[in-house]
Design a protein around this motif. Structure first.
Motif, PDB file in Angstrom:
ATOM      1  N   THR A   1       4.540   8.030   7.389  1.00  0.00           N
ATOM      2  CA  THR A   1       3.412   8.223   5.855  1.00  0.00           C
ATOM      3  C   THR A   1       1.307   7.593   5.618  1.00  0.00           C
ATOM      4  OG1 THR A   1       4.202   5.992   5.747  1.00  0.00           O
ATOM      5  CG2 THR A   1       5.879   7.072   5.099  1.00  0.00           C
TER       6      THR A   1
ATOM      7  N   THR B   1       6.211  -0.722   0.863  1.00  0.00           N
ATOM      8  CA  THR B   1       7.212   1.130   0.535  1.00  0.00           C
ATOM      9  C   THR B   1       7.365   0.788  -1.012  1.00  0.00           C
ATOM     10  OG1 THR B   1       7.467   1.171   3.212  1.00  0.00           O
ATOM     11  CG2 THR B   1       8.815   2.708   1.926  1.00  0.00           C
TER      12      THR B   1
ATOM     13  N   LEU C   1       4.594   2.805  -1.940  1.00  0.00           N
ATOM     14  CA  LEU C   1       4.279   4.419  -1.833  1.00  0.00           C
ATOM     15  C   LEU C   1       5.523   4.913  -3.138  1.00  0.00           C
ATOM     16  CD1 LEU C   1       3.746   6.737  -0.351  1.00  0.00           C
ATOM     17  CD2 LEU C   1       5.515   5.844   1.266  1.00  0.00           C
TER      18      LEU C   1
ATOM     19  N   LEU D   1      -2.727   8.214   0.175  1.00  0.00           N
ATOM     20  CA  LEU D   1      -1.812   7.980  -0.602  1.00  0.00           C
ATOM     21  C   LEU D   1      -0.819   9.570  -0.248  1.00  0.00           C
ATOM     22  CD1 LEU D   1      -0.165   5.187  -2.911  1.00  0.00           C
ATOM     23  CD2 LEU D   1       0.610   5.319  -0.343  1.00  0.00           C
TER      24      LEU D   1
END
Length: 278
Positions: A15, A45, A48, A20
């Motif tokens: 990730t 998370t 995300l 992002l």
């Protein structure tokens, strides 16, 4: 994409380490459609997943609960898609996720990696130091003696060194590296891919002085140049090595061993071995 059904097994998903926008479409697809996502910190998370426009099915999996949670995750892999993420970057790099991979393989489950961002590799690309060989150290020990011992262990490795560090410990880490390795060229990379990304280069002592009074914020990677070329072996080095080798080997083989190891002339070493033997 909405109708995707993932095959059962373990999916290791890298990730973003900051931006992002670095989340690849394949990683997004896996995270969106996994039956469960094992996460280091659900609060991290969750951000995300907000970026992806979904909540995700998160299950905390970290140092403090891994032994208790791991068997259940392994069992679920028989019929479900289980994704593994860290707070940022590539799972298993400086974290204990390897045990989940090991046990998944032992149970016969398919393990798939979805590669992507990694702070150590990103810092190597920024540092301007040799990248043909590098050695990853993770975090050095916090205590002074243990840190010095860890540095001493890698002092002779002929490769660029890469390690992670926190802001408050950075200056002490750089000073310890200078003491144990010599004043090598180095780089401090931080906030990689974020708005205030920077990579500062200089010698270890210069960098230690720079950050001594102003510890930086953010995630930090230190990259240290490999040692310089070793000085050529001297005649005294050859004699010492020969004396030791002659306790184990006949003169010809002793000369050959030392010549190969120190880069000295084999014939001269053989003659010297004969004189030492008499």
């Amino acid at each position: 994409m909405d109708d995707l059904i993932l095959s059962p097994g373990l999916y290791i998903v890298a990730t973003p380490i900051g931006n992002l926008g670095d989340l690849g479409p394949r990683a997004a697809q896996i995270l969106t459609h996994a039956d469960v996502v094992a996460v280091e910190d659900s609060r991290v998370t969750a951000g995300l997943f907000r970026h992806l426009g979904t909540k995700g099915k998160m299950l905390p999996y970290h140092d403090h609960n891994a032994d208790a949670v791991r068997p259940g995750l392994i069992a679920r892999m028989a019929s479900e898609a289980v994704a593994l993420v860290s707070d940022a970057g590539t799972p298993l790099i400086s974290d204990p996720g390897f045990k989940l991979v090991r046990d998944a393989r032992a149970a016969g489950h398919v393990v798939t990696t979805i590669p992507g961002p990694c702070a150590a590799i990103a810092a190597l690309t920024l540092a301007g130091l040799p990248t043909d060989r590098f050695f990853f150290l993770g975090f050095l020990p916090a205590k002074q003696q243990a840190r010095a011992e860890a540095v001493a262990e890698v002092a002779a490795i002929r490769a660029t060194l890469v390690l992670y560090e926190s802001g408050p410990r950075l200056a002490a880490c750089l000073a310890a590296l200078a003491e144990g390795l010599g004043n090598r060229e180095a780089a401090v990379a931080r906030e990689i891919t974020k708005r205030f990304e920077e990579c500062v280069t200089g010698t270890l002592l210069e960098l230690a002085a720079r950050y001594g009074d102003a510890p930086p914020k953010g995630e930090i990677v230190v990259v240290v140049a490999p040692p310089g070329e070793a000085p050529p072996a001297s005649e005294a080095d050859g004699d010492a090595a020969l004396a030791e080798a002659l306790t184990r080997l006949p003169p010809a083989k002793a000369a050959g061993e030392v010549a190969k190891r120190l880069g000295l002339d084999r014939k001269a070493l053989y003659a010297r071995a004969l004189s030492l033997k008499t």
